[in-house]
Structure formats: structure tokens, C-alpha cells
Design a protein around this motif. Structure first.
Motif, PDB file in Angstrom:
ATOM      1  N   VAL A 213       4.422   9.635   1.674  1.00 13.48           N
ATOM      2  CA  VAL A 213       4.025   8.468   2.455  1.00 13.48           C
ATOM      3  C   VAL A 213       5.094   8.143   3.485  1.00 13.48           C
ATOM      4  O   VAL A 213       6.289   8.200   3.193  1.00 13.48           O
ATOM      5  CB  VAL A 213       3.805   7.235   1.541  1.00 13.48           C
ATOM      6  N   LYS A 214       4.626   7.816   4.692  1.00 12.24           N
ATOM      7  CA  LYS A 214       5.542   7.310   5.709  1.00 12.24           C
ATOM      8  C   LYS A 214       4.919   6.085   6.351  1.00 12.24           C
ATOM      9  O   LYS A 214       3.702   5.904   6.323  1.00 12.24           O
ATOM     10  CB  LYS A 214       5.900   8.377   6.732  1.00 12.24           C
ATOM     11  N   GLY A 215       5.770   5.233   6.885  1.00  9.86           N
ATOM     12  CA  GLY A 215       5.280   3.985   7.450  1.00  9.86           C
ATOM     13  C   GLY A 215       5.871   3.718   8.818  1.00  9.86           C
ATOM     14  O   GLY A 215       7.003   4.112   9.112  1.00  9.86           O
ATOM     15  N   TRP A 216       5.066   3.042   9.652  1.00  8.39           N
ATOM     16  CA  TRP A 216       5.489   2.714  11.017  1.00  8.39           C
ATOM     17  C   TRP A 216       5.274   1.231  11.257  1.00  8.39           C
ATOM     18  O   TRP A 216       4.252   0.663  10.866  1.00  8.39           O
ATOM     19  CB  TRP A 216       4.672   3.539  12.013  1.00  8.39           C
ATOM     20  N   SER A 217       6.243   0.618  11.903  1.00  2.87           N
ATOM     21  CA  SER A 217       6.131  -0.805  12.243  1.00  2.87           C
ATOM     22  C   SER A 217       6.936  -1.079  13.507  1.00  2.87           C
ATOM     23  O   SER A 217       7.707  -0.230  13.966  1.00  2.87           O
ATOM     24  CB  SER A 217       6.614  -1.683  11.091  1.00  2.87           C
ATOM     25  N   ARG A 218       6.726  -2.248  14.044  1.00  2.00           N
ATOM     26  CA  ARG A 218       7.397  -2.658  15.290  1.00  2.00           C
ATOM     27  C   ARG A 218       8.909  -2.503  15.177  1.00  2.00           C
ATOM     28  O   ARG A 218       9.565  -1.985  16.054  1.00  2.00           O
ATOM     29  CB  ARG A 218       7.002  -4.108  15.583  1.00  2.00           C
ATOM     30  N   SER A 219       9.455  -2.968  14.074  1.00  2.00           N
ATOM     31  CA  SER A 219      10.885  -2.789  13.815  1.00  2.00           C
ATOM     32  C   SER A 219      11.038  -1.968  12.538  1.00  2.00           C
ATOM     33  O   SER A 219      10.198  -2.030  11.650  1.00  2.00           O
ATOM     34  CB  SER A 219      11.582  -4.147  13.660  1.00  2.00           C
ATOM     35  N   LYS A 220      12.072  -1.180  12.479  1.00  2.05           N
ATOM     36  CA  LYS A 220      12.271  -0.275  11.333  1.00  2.05           C
ATOM     37  C   LYS A 220      12.507  -1.072  10.058  1.00  2.05           C
ATOM     38  O   LYS A 220      13.254  -2.041  10.040  1.00  2.05           O
ATOM     39  CB  LYS A 220      13.443   0.656  11.599  1.00  2.05           C
ATOM     40  N   LYS A 221      11.809  -0.674   9.010  1.00  2.00           N
ATOM     41  CA  LYS A 221      11.945  -1.313   7.703  1.00  2.00           C
ATOM     42  C   LYS A 221      12.639  -0.336   6.746  1.00  2.00           C
ATOM     43  O   LYS A 221      12.631   0.868   6.969  1.00  2.00           O
ATOM     44  CB  LYS A 221      10.569  -1.665   7.125  1.00  2.00           C
ATOM     45  N   GLU A 222      13.203  -0.867   5.702  1.00  2.30           N
ATOM     46  CA  GLU A 222      13.786  -0.048   4.640  1.00  2.30           C
ATOM     47  C   GLU A 222      12.966  -0.262   3.384  1.00  2.30           C
ATOM     48  O   GLU A 222      12.954  -1.363   2.823  1.00  2.30           O
ATOM     49  CB  GLU A 222      15.251  -0.430   4.402  1.00  2.30           C
ATOM     50  N   ILE A 223      12.242   0.768   2.950  1.00  2.00           N
ATOM     51  CA  ILE A 223      11.420   0.691   1.742  1.00  2.00           C
ATOM     52  C   ILE A 223      11.747   1.910   0.897  1.00  2.00           C
ATOM     53  O   ILE A 223      11.592   3.054   1.353  1.00  2.00           O
ATOM     54  CB  ILE A 223       9.914   0.661   2.082  1.00  2.00           C
ATOM     55  N   ALA A 224      12.185   1.692  -0.321  1.00  2.00           N
ATOM     56  CA  ALA A 224      12.583   2.789  -1.197  1.00  2.00           C
ATOM     57  C   ALA A 224      11.447   3.795  -1.359  1.00  2.00           C
ATOM     58  O   ALA A 224      10.308   3.430  -1.632  1.00  2.00           O
ATOM     59  CB  ALA A 224      12.991   2.237  -2.563  1.00  2.00           C
ATOM     60  N   GLY A 225      11.776   5.067  -1.150  1.00  2.00           N
ATOM     61  CA  GLY A 225      10.805   6.145  -1.349  1.00  2.00           C
ATOM     62  C   GLY A 225       9.845   6.375  -0.194  1.00  2.00           C
ATOM     63  O   GLY A 225       8.983   7.247  -0.265  1.00  2.00           O
ATOM     64  N   ILE A 226       9.988   5.603   0.899  1.00  2.00           N
ATOM     65  CA  ILE A 226       9.083   5.702   2.039  1.00  2.00           C
ATOM     66  C   ILE A 226       9.896   6.047   3.285  1.00  2.00           C
ATOM     67  O   ILE A 226      10.872   5.367   3.594  1.00  2.00           O
ATOM     68  CB  ILE A 226       8.335   4.374   2.297  1.00  2.00           C
ATOM     69  N   ALA A 227       9.495   7.082   4.001  1.00  2.00           N
ATOM     70  CA  ALA A 227      10.113   7.381   5.295  1.00  2.00           C
ATOM     71  C   ALA A 227       9.555   6.382   6.296  1.00  2.00           C
ATOM     72  O   ALA A 227       8.339   6.284   6.465  1.00  2.00           O
ATOM     73  CB  ALA A 227       9.783   8.813   5.715  1.00  2.00           C
ATOM     74  N   THR A 228      10.419   5.608   6.933  1.00  2.00           N
ATOM     75  CA  THR A 228       9.952   4.564   7.845  1.00  2.00           C
ATOM     76  C   THR A 228      10.371   4.869   9.276  1.00  2.00           C
ATOM     77  O   THR A 228      11.411   5.493   9.520  1.00  2.00           O
ATOM     78  CB  THR A 228      10.478   3.180   7.429  1.00  2.00           C
ATOM     79  N   TYR A 229       9.541   4.410  10.194  1.00  2.00           N
ATOM     80  CA  TYR A 229       9.734   4.673  11.610  1.00  2.00           C
ATOM     81  C   TYR A 229       9.572   3.370  12.388  1.00  2.00           C
ATOM     82  O   TYR A 229       8.751   2.532  12.027  1.00  2.00           O
ATOM     83  CB  TYR A 229       8.696   5.689  12.115  1.00  2.00           C
TER      84      TYR A 229
ATOM     85  N   VAL B 263       0.846  -1.203   0.000  1.00  2.00           N
ATOM     86  CA  VAL B 263       0.000   0.000   0.000  1.00  2.00           C
ATOM     87  C   VAL B 263       0.880   1.253   0.000  1.00  2.00           C
ATOM     88  O   VAL B 263       0.639   2.196  -0.765  1.00  2.00           O
ATOM     89  CB  VAL B 263      -0.958  -0.002   1.219  1.00  2.00           C
ATOM     90  N   ALA B 264       1.897   1.270   0.844  1.00  2.00           N
ATOM     91  CA  ALA B 264       2.799   2.421   0.916  1.00  2.00           C
ATOM     92  C   ALA B 264       3.483   2.677  -0.424  1.00  2.00           C
ATOM     93  O   ALA B 264       3.533   3.815  -0.906  1.00  2.00           O
ATOM     94  CB  ALA B 264       3.837   2.203   2.025  1.00  2.00           C
ATOM     95  N   GLN B 265       3.994   1.617  -1.041  1.00  2.00           N
ATOM     96  CA  GLN B 265       4.683   1.773  -2.329  1.00  2.00           C
ATOM     97  C   GLN B 265       3.732   2.249  -3.422  1.00  2.00           C
ATOM     98  O   GLN B 265       4.093   3.106  -4.239  1.00  2.00           O
ATOM     99  CB  GLN B 265       5.340   0.449  -2.730  1.00  2.00           C
ATOM    100  N   ARG B 266       2.520   1.712  -3.431  1.00  2.00           N
ATOM    101  CA  ARG B 266       1.558   2.118  -4.461  1.00  2.00           C
ATOM    102  C   ARG B 266       1.180   3.591  -4.307  1.00  2.00           C
ATOM    103  O   ARG B 266       1.129   4.337  -5.275  1.00  2.00           O
ATOM    104  CB  ARG B 266       0.321   1.222  -4.389  1.00  2.00           C
ATOM    105  N   LEU B 267       0.916   4.018  -3.076  1.00  2.00           N
ATOM    106  CA  LEU B 267       0.565   5.420  -2.849  1.00  2.00           C
ATOM    107  C   LEU B 267       1.722   6.343  -3.214  1.00  2.00           C
ATOM    108  O   LEU B 267       1.515   7.399  -3.820  1.00  2.00           O
ATOM    109  CB  LEU B 267       0.141   5.630  -1.392  1.00  2.00           C
ATOM    110  N   ALA B 268       2.941   5.952  -2.858  1.00  2.00           N
ATOM    111  CA  ALA B 268       4.114   6.758  -3.202  1.00  2.00           C
ATOM    112  C   ALA B 268       4.283   6.859  -4.710  1.00  2.00           C
ATOM    113  O   ALA B 268       4.685   7.905  -5.234  1.00  2.00           O
ATOM    114  CB  ALA B 268       5.364   6.174  -2.552  1.00  2.00           C
ATOM    115  N   SER B 269       3.919   5.798  -5.436  1.00  2.00           N
ATOM    116  CA  SER B 269       4.051   5.823  -6.902  1.00  2.00           C
ATOM    117  C   SER B 269       3.107   6.842  -7.540  1.00  2.00           C
ATOM    118  O   SER B 269       3.328   7.288  -8.654  1.00  2.00           O
ATOM    119  CB  SER B 269       3.804   4.431  -7.495  1.00  2.00           C
ATOM    120  N   PHE B 270       2.043   7.229  -6.820  1.00  2.00           N
ATOM    121  CA  PHE B 270       1.127   8.253  -7.306  1.00  2.00           C
ATOM    122  C   PHE B 270       1.589   9.656  -6.934  1.00  2.00           C
ATOM    123  O   PHE B 270       0.911  10.635  -7.235  1.00  2.00           O
ATOM    124  CB  PHE B 270      -0.283   8.032  -6.743  1.00  2.00           C
ATOM    125  N   GLY B 271       2.714   9.759  -6.232  1.00  2.00           N
ATOM    126  CA  GLY B 271       3.263  11.058  -5.869  1.00  2.00           C
ATOM    127  C   GLY B 271       2.921  11.536  -4.476  1.00  2.00           C
ATOM    128  O   GLY B 271       3.306  12.634  -4.085  1.00  2.00           O
TER     129      GLY B 271
END
Length: 198
Positions: A49-65, A38-46
């Protein structure tokens, strides 16, 4: 579109000032298989997007927490999308404390589990204007009672737990592929960690 729907019901021809992509920050809670997609798809529309999870993830184009950066994640978030698993740690996470940290007039989308939401806190946040609207696909009790207050609130969109419908044929094919891989000693995906609960 919710604002234009309200204007239509009033038969008012009025243009609203559009949101900029930069200021319309979408926060995804839960960066598992679904949340990451979902995060990647929304970011592809411009969208921002930022994402939060229990452990920090690395996703291109998404600020993660990570879990410890929850307050930072919530700041400036205009739309919060919940895709968290249901665990003791996530029950009641959509509450007044969380809503108060979002940008004024934020939107909530809950497509994960009904037990994540404190219903009274949602109603209070809508009444105060802290939240502008909510789209809810999951509920504490399903089907949602015909007497439930959510049906009467124009700011709440109710859908009948349809956000991730399992297609039997597709599911069977996935299960068969996993079983064959397991029997062949190959790595398989989607294994639940019983200690974490997902």
C-alpha cells in the motif's frame, strides 16, 4: 472476482492466475482520517500500500508521497482508491492523464466525490484496456440517471453513495462530545480549515 463473475456468466470453469501481494499495489489518494485508516487496514492484510496527500504524511508500513511526488505515487499502482476532499484543486483529478500513469489494467475505486471523475476519460480508459474495471459510489448527479451509460457497462460497479453512511445516533454523540470539549477549552478534532476547504 470481476473476472470470475464474467466466467460464471459464460459458464466457464477456469482458474485464473492469482496476483501476488507484492505486484498488486494499492494506492490511496487522500491520507486524512478515512484514507489513513483504509491504508493501514489494507496493509495489515499484507497488501503493498502507498498513499498520496497534499502534504507528506508518516504512516507506519505505508509508503507515502506528497503533492510533488504524484507521478512516482501512480507508477506501479494496480488499484487506485480515491478518498480526497472536494476542492478546486481536486476537481477532475481522475482523468486520462492520471489513468495513463497507472499500471496497465488497473482498477479505480471512487468513494470520495463525483466531481473528481472525468466520466468520458474513464470510459475511454476502459475501452482501451488501460483500466480493467471501476467501482463508483459517487457521481456528478445523484441519483444516477437510469439512462446513464455507467449502468450498461459490465466493467463498472455502481453503488448508491453508501461508502460512509452517517448513523444519526453515533453522529450526535460525537457532536456532543466535541461541544463539551470546546466549552471546557479542550482541544477538539475534525476542525475544517476554511482556506483548504477540508
Amino acid at each position: 472476482m470481476d473476472e470470475y463473475q464474467a466466467l460464471q456468466e459464460q459458464r466457464r470453469w477456469q482458474s485464473l492466475e492469482p496476483h501476488s501481494y507484492e505486484n498488486f499495489v494499492i494506492g490511496i489518494m487522500g491520507l486524512g482520517v478515512l484514507g489513513s485508516k483504509v491504508a493501514q487496514r489494507l496493509a495489515s492484510f499484507g497488501f503493498s500500500v502507498k498513499g498520496w496527500s497534499r502534504s507528506k504524511k508518516e504512516i507506519a508500513g505505508i509508503a507515502t508521497y506528497s503533492q510533488q511526488q504524484f507521478a512516482d505515487f501512480l507508477q506501479q499502482t494496480r488499484v487506485i482508491v480515491n478518498l480526497l476532499p472536494s476542492t478546486p484543486d481536486t476537481q477532475g483529478i481522475l482523468n486520462k492523464t492520471l489513468f495513463a500513469q497507472l499500471k496497465q489494467g488497473a482498477y479505480l475505486i471512487n468513494v470520495a466525490r463525483g466531481e473528481h471523475l472525468v466520466e468520458e476519460d474513464l470510459l475511454e480508459a476502459l475501452d482501451s484496456g488501460q483500466l480493467k474495471a471501476a467501482t463508483l459510489d459517487v457521481f456528478l448527479q445523484e441519483p444516477l440517471s437510469k439512462q446513464h451509460v455507467f449502468w450498461q457497462r459490465p466493467e463498472i460497479t455502481v453503488t448508491p453513495h453508501i461508502s460512509a453512511i452517517t448513523l444519526p445516533q453515533v453522529a450526535m454523540e460525537q457532536i456532543c462530545r466535541q461541544l463539551k470539549a470546546f466549552q471546557a477549552g479542550e482541544a477538539i478534532s475534525g476542525v475544517v480549515n476554511m482556506a483548504r476547504g477540508y
